[in-house]
Design a protein around this motif. Structure first.
Motif, mmCIF file in Angstrom:
data_model
loop_
_atom_site.group_PDB
_atom_site.id
_atom_site.type_symbol
_atom_site.label_atom_id
_atom_site.label_comp_id
_atom_site.label_asym_id
_atom_site.label_seq_id
_atom_site.Cartn_x
_atom_site.Cartn_y
_atom_site.Cartn_z
ATOM 1 N N ALA A 191 0.810 -1.218 0.000
ATOM 2 C CA ALA A 191 0.000 0.000 0.000
ATOM 3 C C ALA A 191 0.846 1.272 0.000
ATOM 4 O O ALA A 191 0.454 2.280 -0.595
ATOM 5 N N VAL A 192 2.010 1.236 0.636
ATOM 6 C CA VAL A 192 2.797 2.459 0.850
ATOM 7 C C VAL A 192 3.667 2.822 -0.350
ATOM 8 O O VAL A 192 3.696 3.985 -0.784
ATOM 9 N N VAL A 198 11.158 -1.572 -6.166
ATOM 10 C CA VAL A 198 10.306 -2.553 -5.496
ATOM 11 C C VAL A 198 11.022 -3.901 -5.399
ATOM 12 O O VAL A 198 11.045 -4.542 -4.337
ATOM 13 N N GLY A 199 11.632 -4.339 -6.494
ATOM 14 C CA GLY A 199 12.331 -5.622 -6.473
ATOM 15 C C GLY A 199 13.488 -5.659 -5.504
ATOM 16 O O GLY A 199 13.798 -6.714 -4.933
ATOM 17 N N ALA A 200 14.126 -4.508 -5.288
ATOM 18 C CA ALA A 200 15.284 -4.451 -4.395
ATOM 19 C C ALA A 200 14.910 -4.246 -2.941
ATOM 20 O O ALA A 200 15.752 -4.454 -2.053
ATOM 21 N N SER A 201 13.662 -3.842 -2.663
ATOM 22 C CA SER A 201 13.342 -3.451 -1.281
ATOM 23 C C SER A 201 12.202 -4.222 -0.633
ATOM 24 O O SER A 201 12.117 -4.265 0.600
ATOM 25 N N VAL A 220 16.467 -0.694 4.055
ATOM 26 C CA VAL A 220 16.356 -1.377 2.771
ATOM 27 C C VAL A 220 15.744 -0.462 1.711
ATOM 28 O O VAL A 220 16.178 -0.456 0.546
ATOM 29 N N ALA A 221 14.746 0.357 2.102
ATOM 30 C CA ALA A 221 14.134 1.262 1.126
ATOM 31 C C ALA A 221 15.096 2.376 0.730
ATOM 32 O O ALA A 221 15.202 2.733 -0.455
ATOM 33 N N GLY A 222 15.830 2.926 1.713
ATOM 34 C CA GLY A 222 16.750 4.027 1.428
ATOM 35 C C GLY A 222 17.948 3.594 0.597
ATOM 36 O O GLY A 222 18.303 4.247 -0.390
ATOM 37 N N VAL A 223 18.564 2.474 0.989
ATOM 38 C CA VAL A 223 19.750 2.003 0.258
ATOM 39 C C VAL A 223 19.367 1.563 -1.149
ATOM 40 O O VAL A 223 20.100 1.847 -2.121
ATOM 41 N N SER A 224 18.247 0.875 -1.292
ATOM 42 C CA SER A 224 17.839 0.423 -2.626
ATOM 43 C C SER A 224 17.446 1.610 -3.509
ATOM 44 O O SER A 224 17.733 1.599 -4.729
#
Length: 348
Positions: free
Chosen positions: A182-183, A202-205, A336-340
């Motif tokens: 959702a986010v 999306v695939g990376a995180s 994970v979201a920031g690094v990806s």
């Protein structure tokens, strides 16, 4: 010695009482997987594996049913969480198109490797600082960095983790991965990501393969294709990560033998099976019907295993570390979201 003097029928009855049968629990796990499949058919946005965990947690707390789940069904449900998980992970290798993954280029390979390493070590460090018990930091780090509940199950097999730690970790990673559906689509515009770049992000995180599909499809077929390929690259890192954990455990327990008198294998058999399955897929010799059957079997086995793990969750116990676990989940999600995101921008 007294048992030797009993009639044969009494001895058999005594053994049957001492050796719980796994069949009620295995039947419950199969029923849970079937129910999760029905939920996914009714609500396609809910991945089958996510539904399995939620249903497992639910039945473990329903009055009347919970007595069966924690009693006669417990041996079989625990067996499903271990053995069926291993078989499902081996079949997961058949879905790993290494030729497609390699076509993404070495820049993407480096980006994904960096994301996995930063997420894994950052989450383990943060979990230790927050004081989470047992192997939860290790398991949560694995789930966030590789492929959610499947990776947690694989690492728990070599780490010998407590069943409650595994179940709590699966519940947290599943919850956060579900929220990502959702986010993340809401952030595509503000972050200035094209559809293809969004798919790679999306695939990376995102944790689980089903959650990746559900999230990326909101930006179209191109985004979905990129997301799945990047996700498969993360899945390819499951085998070296599990082997590294196994090697670490072997070094820590040097000289320790199994109950059968053998030293534990440096690389678990199911990890070797995963690699063999991936290599077999890369040959192109397997017909599409076989791959489709393997995918269906993998989904069913993992769903049954995750239902078994979910049924081991005890919410009152989980609540005692809920605040710290939530903080770790949020911190790992930011990492994970920031690094990806940084990796996707740099390799665009």
């Amino acid at each position: 010695m007294a048992l030797l003097h009993r009639p044969h029928s009494e001895a058999v009855r005594h053994v049957s009482r001492e050796t719980p049968t796994p069949w009620p629990g295995l039947a419950a796990a199969a029923a849970g997987a079937l129910a999760a499949w029905c939920v996914h058919l009714l609500v396609p946005a809910v991945p089958m594996l996510t539904a399995s965990v939620v249903l497992g947690i639910a039945v473990a707390h329903l009055p009347g049913v919970r007595t069966f789940v924690r009693g006669p069904a417990r041996p079989g449900l625990s067996l499903a969480g271990r053995r069926l998980m291993r078989i499902g992970i081996v079949l997961l290798g058949l879905g790993l198109g290494m030729d497609q993954v390699l076509r993404l280029g070495w820049g993407t390979v480096a980006m994904v490797s960096g994301v996995v390493a930063a997420t894994f070590f950052g989450t383990v460090w943060l979990g230790r600082r927050l004081g989470l018990p047992g192997d939860q930091p290790l398991l949560i780090a694995t789930g966030y960095s590789i492929c959610g509940a499947s990776a947690i199950g694989a690492v728990s097999e070599v780490s010998g983790s407590d069943e409650e730690d595994v179940a709590a970790s699966v519940a947290l990673v599943t919850l956060c991965g579900t929220l990502a559906i959702a986010v993340l689509p809401l952030l595509q515009g503000p972050l200035g990501l094209s559809d293809l770049a969004f798919g790679r992000w999306v695939g990376a995180s995102v944790h689980d393969v089903g959650q990746v599909v559900a999230t990326a499809q909101t930006a179209g077929a191109g985004a979905l294709g990129e997301a799945v390929l990047v996700k498969l690259m993360r899945v390819a890192l499951l085998a070296p990560l599990v082997a590294a954990v196994a090697f670490s455990m072997r070094a820590r327990r040097r000289g320790v033998r199994t109950s059968a008198g053998r030293r534990p294998a440096p690389v678990p058999l199911f990890v070797a099976g995963f690699l063999v399955a991936a290599a077999l897929r890369a040959t192109g010799l397997l017909p599409g019907a076989v791959l489709e059957w393997a995918h269906t079997a993998q989904e069913g086995l993992l769903a049954a295993a995750l239902f078994g793990l979910g049924s081991a969750v005890h919410l009152p116990t989980l609540a005692r570390t809920g605040g710290r676990a939530a903080a770790l989940g949020l911190g790992a999600w930011v990492v994970v979201a920031g690094v990806s995101y940084a990796g996707v921008v740099l390799t665009a």
